[in-house]
Design an enzyme around this catalytic site. Structure first.
Site, mmCIF file in Angstrom:
data_model
loop_
_atom_site.group_PDB
_atom_site.id
_atom_site.type_symbol
_atom_site.label_atom_id
_atom_site.label_comp_id
_atom_site.label_asym_id
_atom_site.label_seq_id
_atom_site.Cartn_x
_atom_site.Cartn_y
_atom_site.Cartn_z
ATOM 1 N N ALA A 70 0.835 -1.199 0.000
ATOM 2 C CA ALA A 70 0.000 0.000 0.000
ATOM 3 C C ALA A 70 0.872 1.253 0.000
ATOM 4 O O ALA A 70 1.968 1.269 0.557
ATOM 5 C CB ALA A 70 -0.919 0.004 1.209
ATOM 6 N N GLY A 113 0.339 -5.451 0.712
ATOM 7 C CA GLY A 113 -0.725 -5.505 -0.288
ATOM 8 C C GLY A 113 -0.261 -6.076 -1.606
ATOM 9 O O GLY A 113 -1.062 -6.628 -2.368
ATOM 10 N N GLU A 116 -0.538 -9.758 -1.186
ATOM 11 C CA GLU A 116 -1.963 -10.080 -1.255
ATOM 12 C C GLU A 116 -2.475 -10.009 -2.688
ATOM 13 O O GLU A 116 -3.295 -10.833 -3.099
ATOM 14 C CB GLU A 116 -2.748 -9.129 -0.350
ATOM 15 C CG GLU A 116 -2.493 -9.378 1.130
ATOM 16 C CD GLU A 116 -3.076 -8.315 2.030
ATOM 17 O OE1 GLU A 116 -3.671 -8.671 3.064
ATOM 18 O OE2 GLU A 116 -2.923 -7.111 1.719
ATOM 19 N N GLU A 136 2.681 -5.978 7.913
ATOM 20 C CA GLU A 136 1.731 -4.989 8.444
ATOM 21 C C GLU A 136 1.894 -4.741 9.942
ATOM 22 O O GLU A 136 1.760 -3.596 10.399
ATOM 23 C CB GLU A 136 0.291 -5.420 8.135
ATOM 24 C CG GLU A 136 -0.122 -5.256 6.688
ATOM 25 C CD GLU A 136 0.254 -6.435 5.802
ATOM 26 O OE1 GLU A 136 -0.176 -6.455 4.631
ATOM 27 O OE2 GLU A 136 0.984 -7.340 6.279
#
Length: 271
Positions: A70, A113, A116, A136
């Site tokens: 992110a 992310g 992911e 994270e």
């Protein structure tokens, strides 16, 4: 794909019939996910998923990063209401629900992310210098794009716990060893290998491929008995398709035309 006056965040290429390449293009931030890129990815996958002529999608970044997670510049001052208003669930779902097989071609970082995002693919091809992880907890948040569920299903509880509770980054060889990566290749072979796999998928029976993808994904959410019932129903359905008849006949014809071996194991002439 971009808005007026802005540089593209995502490039769509069509290198061959039936194959699309989605290339994330934010090199200045190692292809980090901002909201605009997330929306561009969702729109692209919805568009490509509706293309009846498309057989496979390759999702990639550049040689430095597949996606470094992110874009924290959009998160550092965000409130819970800000995050809720972004409604990112449907943006992830647009990728996860794409009926076309997706291959992630990973060089460099696939972190947070980005990891992911790679796990939304059906096959992950990684270069030897690729890095994977879910860090994270090291920045004060939990995974929010599916890692607690998909990573656990991919590699099992204990490997997933280690990665997510420590935030440790692992190399591609370890990611391959624990089952996160499908194919491990030299860095310069990542796209050629991803395209080779895409061609194999594109050459297979389209309905059989899509149904197989659907069944495998369903297997992760339903009990074994329900999954087996769905598999049997799909198997029976394939016998109503023209592809089944044509491809089986072609296979049998090819087998008939091959030279038979004589008693010594040497190919013999057909009479």
């Amino acid at each position: 794909m971009t808005t007026d006056g802005e540089p593209p965040l995502l490039r769509i290429e069509r290198p061959e019939d039936g194959i699309a390449v989605l290339r994330i293009d934010r090199p200045e931030v190692r292809n980090a996910l901002n909201l605009a890129l997330r929306r561009a990815l969702a729109a692209a996958f919805r568009e490509l998923g509706a293309d009846s002529a498309l057989r496979a999608i390759v999702l990639t970044g550049d040689e430095r990063a597949f996606c470094a997670g992110a874009d924290l510049a959009e998160y550092v001052d965000a409130s819970p209401i800000d995050i809720l208003a972004r409604d990112m669930g449907p943006l992830w779902d647009a990728i996860a629900d794409c009926p076309v097989p997706v291959i992630a071609a990973v060089n460099g970082f696939a972190i947070g992310g980005g990891c992911e995002l790679a796990m939304l693919a059906d096959i992950i091809v990684a270069g030897r210098s690729a890095k994977f992880g879910q860090p994270e907890v090291q920045i004060g948040i939990t995974p929010g794009g599916g890692a607690t569920q998909r990573l656990t299903r991919a590699v099992g509880k204990f490997a997933a716990m280690r990665l997510m509770l420590t935030g440790e980054i692992i190399d591609a060889a370890e990611a391959h060893a624990i089952g996160l990566v499908s194919r491990l290749v030299d860095d310069d072979a990542v796209m050629p290998e991803a395209l080779r796999l895409a061609r194999l998928i594109a050459q297979a029976a389209p309905l059989a491929v899509r149904k197989t993808k659907e069944l495998v994904l369903e297997s992760m959410t339903v009990p074994l008995a329900a999954g087996l019932r769905a598999e049997r129903a799909a198997f029976q359905l394939m016998f109503a398709t023209r592809d089944k008849s044509e491809r089986m006949r072609a296979f049998l014809e090819r087998r008939k035309s091959r030279p038979r071996a004589d008693a010594d194991g040497e190919p013999g002439r057909r009479s």
